[in-house]
Design a protein around this motif. Structure first.
Motif, PDB file in Angstrom:
ATOM      1  N   ASP A 140       0.804  -1.221   0.000  1.00 35.76           N
ATOM      2  CA  ASP A 140       0.000   0.000   0.000  1.00 35.76           C
ATOM      3  C   ASP A 140       0.840   1.277   0.000  1.00 35.76           C
ATOM      4  O   ASP A 140       0.409   2.300  -0.533  1.00 35.76           O
ATOM      5  CB  ASP A 140      -0.941   0.018   1.207  1.00 35.76           C
ATOM      6  CG  ASP A 140      -1.992  -1.082   1.133  1.00 35.76           C
ATOM      7  OD1 ASP A 140      -2.143  -1.658   0.044  1.00 35.76           O
ATOM      8  OD2 ASP A 140      -2.632  -1.364   2.150  1.00 35.76           O
ATOM      9  N   PHE A 142      -4.373   3.219  -7.054  1.00 31.78           N
ATOM     10  CA  PHE A 142      -5.261   2.188  -6.527  1.00 31.78           C
ATOM     11  C   PHE A 142      -6.696   2.338  -7.033  1.00 31.78           C
ATOM     12  O   PHE A 142      -7.569   1.564  -6.658  1.00 31.78           O
ATOM     13  CB  PHE A 142      -5.228   2.212  -4.995  1.00 31.78           C
ATOM     14  CG  PHE A 142      -3.875   1.878  -4.429  1.00 31.78           C
ATOM     15  CD1 PHE A 142      -3.479   0.561  -4.258  1.00 31.78           C
ATOM     16  CD2 PHE A 142      -2.978   2.883  -4.107  1.00 31.78           C
ATOM     17  CE1 PHE A 142      -2.227   0.253  -3.766  1.00 31.78           C
ATOM     18  CE2 PHE A 142      -1.719   2.585  -3.606  1.00 31.78           C
ATOM     19  CZ  PHE A 142      -1.340   1.262  -3.434  1.00 31.78           C
ATOM     20  N   THR A 151      -4.793  -4.414  -3.984  1.00 31.24           N
ATOM     21  CA  THR A 151      -4.129  -5.151  -2.914  1.00 31.24           C
ATOM     22  C   THR A 151      -5.145  -5.989  -2.153  1.00 31.24           C
ATOM     23  O   THR A 151      -6.303  -5.599  -1.991  1.00 31.24           O
ATOM     24  CB  THR A 151      -3.413  -4.190  -1.952  1.00 31.24           C
ATOM     25  OG1 THR A 151      -4.363  -3.254  -1.404  1.00 31.24           O
ATOM     26  CG2 THR A 151      -2.326  -3.418  -2.685  1.00 31.24           C
TER      27      THR A 151
END
Length: 475
Positions: free
Chosen positions: A104, A112, A118
């Protein structure tokens, strides 16, 4: 004799002047093309020089290549893909993260939204070579209950392709929704037959960026969909480097990863986004898995001409942060200056850097270009290993004790800047041990390219590699 001399003179008079005029025209066009090259390749001097060299060394082909896929199509397709990506994300959103991971903090927040996902996943299996992957794939396909989503660069109607089609047909006849995406370049020659076969049993086929130029297909060379992912019932998924063809099942060395529901959910999003791009039809987005997120930290990173170069960024960051080892296997190795220096400096600080490449490549020009980088790497104490035996098509990275990456991206400009690619990253000691064993076996049957081997190369070989090096930015 006089008659023959007269014919030669007549021939030169008829054809000589037009050919000379045509040659002069393309030299002039090459000259006027240079400003376009400089603007489009600003910030990339090596690529600009390669294009300028091509324009003047081969004016006809250089001018044709630049104006067909070097500039006009590049910008047009990039705008189109960016627009459709925004539309899809606006309609469907992105997969919800299953928890904070070590990945992250590596990338900015904007990455993202639609490119880096993730998650945690405990159901992960490394599948080494076709004898492990294809039986596992067939078992999952045969057990499908609701959906089969298959995205591949190459789908060949040989024994392997036919066997997969038969399973898809049987599942479709039992009510399973079958959707397949193929790339127009990778699967050229098979698209029409594939469409007819798949639609005949109720499945759907989408072709990624179909060409309007028939067999030339020059408009799409920079924008192939090189991804290889399969999702079954939104519960099981495969990602890696294998296409659907005999050589991947029977001959070549390659890697795939099988993942559970959270990996499947993420790859489903990428598949649906590509489906939307290819068809303009948005399919329903499945809900997140009910299974609680746990297991290994994972990142799925998608990259392409419509995004920032996130795969390049991820490779560069991992290479610069490695502390113990960097083991790489790749079939095509044409690093840019940043990747090259990251490898050299890693070796300089004591990291065990090894690069495994095929000794006998299926693309000779690319192999020559790759070898042009050997001397700089060997001088920096990077170990170069050329594996004997079947073609190595695996694309994997092993960092330190527990970080692995497996996917579709090669270490070259085309994969990291233009093609649609996707890679799987995981912090998993179990996967790292398996990958280490696989790479160690390849290394054991390899020829190490050291300073002595480099010194023994013939002048002709050095010239071939140096000439190929000039084309590195466009390979």
């Amino acid at each position: 004799m006089k008659l023959l001399e007269g014919l030669d003179t007549l021939r030169s008079e008829i054809f000589g002047a037009p050919l000379a005029a045509l040659s002069a025209l393309f030299v002039l066009l090459a000259l006027f093309t240079i400003p376009s090259v400089l603007l489009e390749r600003r910030g990339r001097p090596t690529a600009a020089l390669a294009w300028v060299f091509s324009l003047f060394a081969f004016p006809f082909f250089g001018v044709l290549a630049w104006w067909t896929f070097g500039r006009i199509r590049l910008e047009r397709k990039r705008r189109k893909t960016q627009k459709r990506r925004r539309q899809f994300t606006a309609q469907r959103g992105s997969p919800s993260p299953s928890g904070a991971t070590c990945f992250d903090q590596m990338f900015p927040e904007r990455a993202f939204t639609d490119s880096i996902f993730t998650l945690y996943e405990q159901d992960l299996t490394l599948l080494a070579d076709g004898h492990q992957f294809f039986p596992a794939l067939r078992r999952e396909l045969q057990a499908a209950k609701s959906t089969i989503h298959l995205l591949t660069y190459i789908f060949t109607l040989d024994d392997t392709g036919e066997s997969i089609l038969e399973i898809l047909k049987e599942r479709a006849q039992r009510g399973v929704k079958v959707r397949v995406i193929v790339d127009t370049i990778g699967s050229q020659g098979a698209v029409r037959k594939l469409r007819k076969r798949i639609e005949s049993f109720g499945g759907e086929l989408a072709v990624f960026i179909p060409s309007r130029l028939g067999p030339l297909k020059v408009a799409n060379v920079n924008f192939v969909n090189h991804r290889k992912i399969i999702i079954v019932d939104g519960r099981k998924a495969f990602i890696g480097g294998m296409n659907i063809a005999n050589e991947y099942e029977q001959e070549w060395r390659d890697l795939m990863v099988r993942g559970g529901p959270w990996v499947a959910h993420t790859l489903e999003h990428i598949f649906l986004e590509d489906w939307y791009f290819a068809t303009s039809h948005a399919l329903p987005t499945p809900p997140p898995p009910a299974d609680p997120p746990k297991g290994s930290e994972v990142a799925v990173i998608a990259s392409g001409p419509d995004t920032e170069p996130w795969l390049f960024d991820s490779f560069f960051l991992l290479l610069t942060q490695a502390k113990k080892r960097i083991w790489i296997v790749t079939p095509y190795f044409i690093p840019n200056s940043a990747i090259l220096e990251a490898l050299r400096t890693a070796a300089g600080r004591g990291v065990d850097v090894r690069i495994i490449l095929p000794r006998d490549s299926d693309v000779r020009l690319v192999a020559w270009a790759a070898r042009s980088y050997y001397r700089a790497l060997v001088q920096a104490q990077v170990k170069i290993l050329e594996a004997r035996g079947p073609m190595i098509h695996a694309k994997a990275l092993l960092i330190d004790d527990d970080l692995v990456s497996i996917g579709s991206a090669n270490i070259d400009s085309r994969s990291l800047n233009y093609a649609f690619e996707v890679n799987f990253f995981a912090r998993s000691r179990a996967l790292a041990v398996e990958l280490e064993a696989y790479l160690s076996a390849l290394a054991a049957d390899s020829v190490e390219i050291d300073a002595q081997v480099l010194a023994q190369k013939s002048v002709a070989t050095k010239l071939a590699e140096s000439a190929a090096h000039l084309f590195s930015p466009v390979l």
